[in-house]
Structure formats: structure tokens, C-alpha cells
Design an enzyme around this catalytic site. Structure first.
Site, short mmCIF file in Angstrom:
data_model
loop_
_atom_site.label_atom_id
_atom_site.label_comp_id
_atom_site.label_asym_id
_atom_site.label_seq_id
_atom_site.Cartn_x
_atom_site.Cartn_y
_atom_site.Cartn_z
N HIS A 176 -1.11 -2.97 -16.41
CA HIS A 176 0.26 -3.37 -16.07
C HIS A 176 0.31 -3.76 -14.59
CE1 HIS A 176 4.72 -2.88 -17.09
NE2 HIS A 176 4.70 -3.31 -15.83
N ASP A 192 1.81 -1.94 -11.28
CA ASP A 192 3.07 -2.67 -11.43
C ASP A 192 3.13 -3.82 -10.43
OD1 ASP A 192 5.40 -3.31 -12.71
OD2 ASP A 192 6.60 -1.73 -11.78
N GLY A 215 12.21 -7.66 -17.41
CA GLY A 215 13.56 -7.86 -16.90
C GLY A 215 14.40 -6.63 -17.15
N GLU A 220 11.66 2.41 -18.84
CA GLU A 220 11.49 2.48 -17.38
C GLU A 220 12.81 2.90 -16.76
OE1 GLU A 220 10.23 -0.36 -13.59
OE2 GLU A 220 10.78 -1.28 -15.49
N HIS A 256 8.21 -4.07 -21.97
CA HIS A 256 8.79 -3.21 -20.94
C HIS A 256 9.88 -2.36 -21.59
CE1 HIS A 256 6.82 -5.65 -17.85
NE2 HIS A 256 7.29 -4.82 -16.92
#
Length: 387
Positions: free
Chosen positions: A26, A307, A188, A218, A215
Site C-alpha cells: 500500500h 501509504d 478517496g 481507515e 480502501h
């Protein structure tokens, strides 16, 4: 050798952490540029909106903006990196340097994601964007080999969840499958933009037997994870750190997993955990309090990731240094995380197995033997002096 001595034998130094073979699943291409490259590309492309034109000051600005706690300032950082990534040459260079930087940091396999739809302002087509990035990755791999490093980089094509091009990007990922693209992703803001809005893309990928991560979990919680898995069929969870909300730790130390957490663990669904980034977004207050410690102890399929290396001022080595300090992790733990990640990658099984058996395990075995050799030599020298 006592258990305490064995523990110390495996405790990695900063140099060993850097040299250890690491696997990264990632990492955002537009979140890992070198500050100096941003300044040079801005000058070459006519981008006139940088907050600083001195590379050192610009690097500090990115870190401060990302740490500010302001979502507006955090998102502004990406407007600048994406802003200078609108030409073919810029994309090739950024991808090339990405591969070089990761290899220099000891990463042997990486999946780097980017959103092709964000790089069209200079007149490029989606296909030209993908081909430029792939070219850059291949150049970076070749340069890394010349410098004595081994790395393989696969691309993940990302669709923006607030837009309406997911199916188009999924089809693009499928066309460039086996040509450098290994899978698909959506990214997003989670809140208000559930993955179920893009079911047509996920259904298409499943019909094509292709891989995708989402995603989820998070900034948003368990519903986002549940939808990504049960409605969309994600192979992996991008972050997934909020699965901790379905785990109860009682005062006596016993742990109870909820149904979703049990499902994630039982099905060995990979979690693309990004500790430094998670601290910036408020998922944890410190490295020591990060859920990765409990998830590792409970044997979830946890992986360690960067990230956005620029915004979080991090690298895979820095991520592991933080975890070694916070949890006392050893080379054995680093190997566990690295094998987890390699098992969870989107390349064919036999290629994953070859990386594990031919690169990762031998690499860690060599690092562990270094300490034992030094200890043996030190003991022999000491005995000789006493004699």
C-alpha cells in the site's frame, strides 16, 4: 542460549532493518515524490503553485501540512504532487525514482497505486498514463539492479470513489494485466462514498478473475469494511485498521472477536496497515497504541505499509523502526510481516512462493546469522585474551 538472549539476537539494528527484504502493498505514487523532483518538475512544466521552491523547505511544508490535523491542508499536499505529474516525462521520472527509492530501502516487492484519471490535464490519455508509469517502473528496476538492489514493482490502478469512472479504470486495469498492472483499487473519502456505488466495476473484475483491493476501514468504520468484503468481494482491505472496533479486550486480558473480525481473521483477509499514516488520521494516538500490536498477537493477516512516504516522512524501514521500538519486534516479526505481505500480493502463486523461498527467507536468515557470528567471534576473542 537463553530465551532473552535469543530475543536480543533477533532484535534488528537500523542498518539491519534497512537491509532486510521488505514487501510493500500500500503505497501511493503521488504520495512519495522527492521534494527536489517536485521543484524541478514544477519549473519544467510551468506549475506555479508550490508553497516553497527550496526542496528542504518544501519537504518540511509537506510534513507540517500532513501533521496539521486539517483535512484541507492534508488534501492540498496532493494537489501539488499531482499538479506536477501531468506529462509523460514527469510520470516516467516519478515512477522510476519511486522504484529506486524503495529498492534502496530494502523493498524487494512493491505494489504502487495511482489514479490514472488524475493525470489527464496535460492532454494524456488514460493509456498513455499507464504506459508512462509502467515504463518508469521498469527503468527504476533496471537502475536498482545496477546498484546491487533487487526489486519488482507492480502497479495498482485506482479509481476515485467520489467520481464515476470506476468501471472504465477497472477495464483499463484488465487491459494492462500481465503488462505491469497487477490489480485495481478505489480510494478517496469513505464517508458518503460507499464502495457499493462502484459495484459494476467489482462485478466486472470478478468476471475477469482479476484482483482488487478497496480502501476501507481507515477513517470510516465497520460498515465500510463489511461492504468492501460482503457486497464487493475485495481481496484485501486498504488499511482495514478499524477492524479493531469489532474486538473487545477485557480487563483480565482476554479477547473476544466479533463476527466481522472473526470472519476477517478466519478468511485470512489481508490488512494493509499503515501505522504512521494512521496516526495522522487519528486511528491511533501513538505507535504503541496502534492496533497492529493486537492484530499481530491475534494472528490476523497484518502487513506493514507506508501509504504516503512524502506526507508521512516515512519509509518501510522507518515504519519497522517505530514498531521495533513500540513492540520490541524482532527479525522474526519482520519476516512474519514480510511473508504475510508476499502471500497477499497480486502476482501468481508460484512467483510469490519463489520470492518467499528464494529472497525473503534467505535474507532474514543471513541477518540472523550475522549476530550469531559476531557473538561467537566475540566469545572466542574474549576466551583467548583470558587464556
Amino acid at each position: 542460549m537463553t530465551s532473552e538472549t535469543a530475543q536480543k539476537a533477533n532484535t534488528p539494528s537500523s542498518d539491519q532493518i534497512r537491509r532486510a527484504p521488505k514487501v510493500l502493498l500500500h503505497d501511493h505514487l503521488d504520495g512519495g515524490l522527492r521534494p527536489g523532483t517536485i521543484v524541478e518538475l514544477a519549473r519544467e512544466t510551468g506549475y506555479a503553485h508550490l508553497p516553497e521552491t527550496d526542496p528542504d523547505k518544501l519537504g518540511v511544508w509537506f510534513r507540517d501540512a500532513a501533521d496539521s490535523g486539517s483535512l484541507e491542508r492534508y488534501l492540498e499536499t496532493f494537489s501539488h504532487t499531482v499538479g506536477v505529474m501531468q506529462t509523460r516525462d514527469a510520470l516516467v521520472r516519478v515512477a522510476r525514482e519511486c522504484a529506486e527509492d524503495l529498492a534502496e530501502d530494502g523493498v524487494v516487492y512493491a505494489e504502487v497505486r495511482y489514479a490514472p484519471e488524475q493525470h489527464l490535464e496535460g492532454g494524456l490519455t488514460l493509456e498513455e498514463v499507464v504506459e508512462a508509469v509502467n515504463e518508469g517502473f521498469r527503468e527504476g528496476e533496471a537502475l536498482a539492479r545496477q546498484n546491487g538492489h533487487r526489486i519488482r514493482v507492480g502497479a495498482l490502478l485506482t479509481a476515485m470513489r467520489h467520481a464515476a469512472r470506476a468501471l472504465e479504470i477497472a477495464e483499463l486495469a484488465n487491459r494492462y494485466r500481465d503488462l505491469g498492472v497487477v490489480g485495481f483499487d478505489i480510494a478517496g473519502a469513505e464517508a458518503g462514498h460507499p464502495p457499493t456505488r462502484h459495484l459494476d466495476a467489482f462485478e466486472y473484475l470478478k468476471r475477469e478473475n482479476n484482483h482488487f483491493t478497496i480502501h476501507a476501514g481507515e477513517a470510516f468504520g465497520l460498515p465500510s469494511i463489511w461492504q468492501a468484503l460482503q457486497w464487493c468481494g475485495a481481496d484485501r482491505l486498504g488499511h482495514g485498521v478499524r477492524i479493531i472496533d469489532d474486538i473487545q479486550v477485557h480487563a483480565d486480558g482476554t479477547v473476544k472477536l466479533g463476527r466481522l473480525a472473526s470472519y476477517v481473521r478466519d478468511k485470512r483477509i489481508p490488512l494493509e496497515l499503515c501505522p504512521s499514516s494512521n496516526l495522522q488520521t487519528g486511528a491511533a494516538d501513538s505507535y504503541a497504541a496502534h492496533p497492529i500490536g493486537l492484530l499481530r498477537r491475534l494472528h490476523f493477516r497484518a502487513t506493514v505499509n507506508t501509504d504516503n512516504r512524502l506526507m508521512s516522512h516515512t519509509s518501510m524501514s522507518r515504519e519497522f523502526e517505530h514498531l521495533v521500538e513500540a513492540f520490541g519486534y524482532t527479525l522474526d516479526d519482520m519476516q512474519w510481516f514480510s511473508v504475510n505481505a508476499m502471500k497477499s500480493s497480486f502476482i501468481p502463486f508460484d512467483e510469490r512462493l519463489a520470492m518467499i523461498n528464494d529472497v525473503i527467507k534467505p535474507g532474514y536468515a543471513e541477518l540472523k546469522s550475522e549476530w550469531l557470528f559476531r557473538q561467537t567471534s566475540s566469545t572466542s576473542d574474549s576466551a583467548g585474551e583470558q587464556g
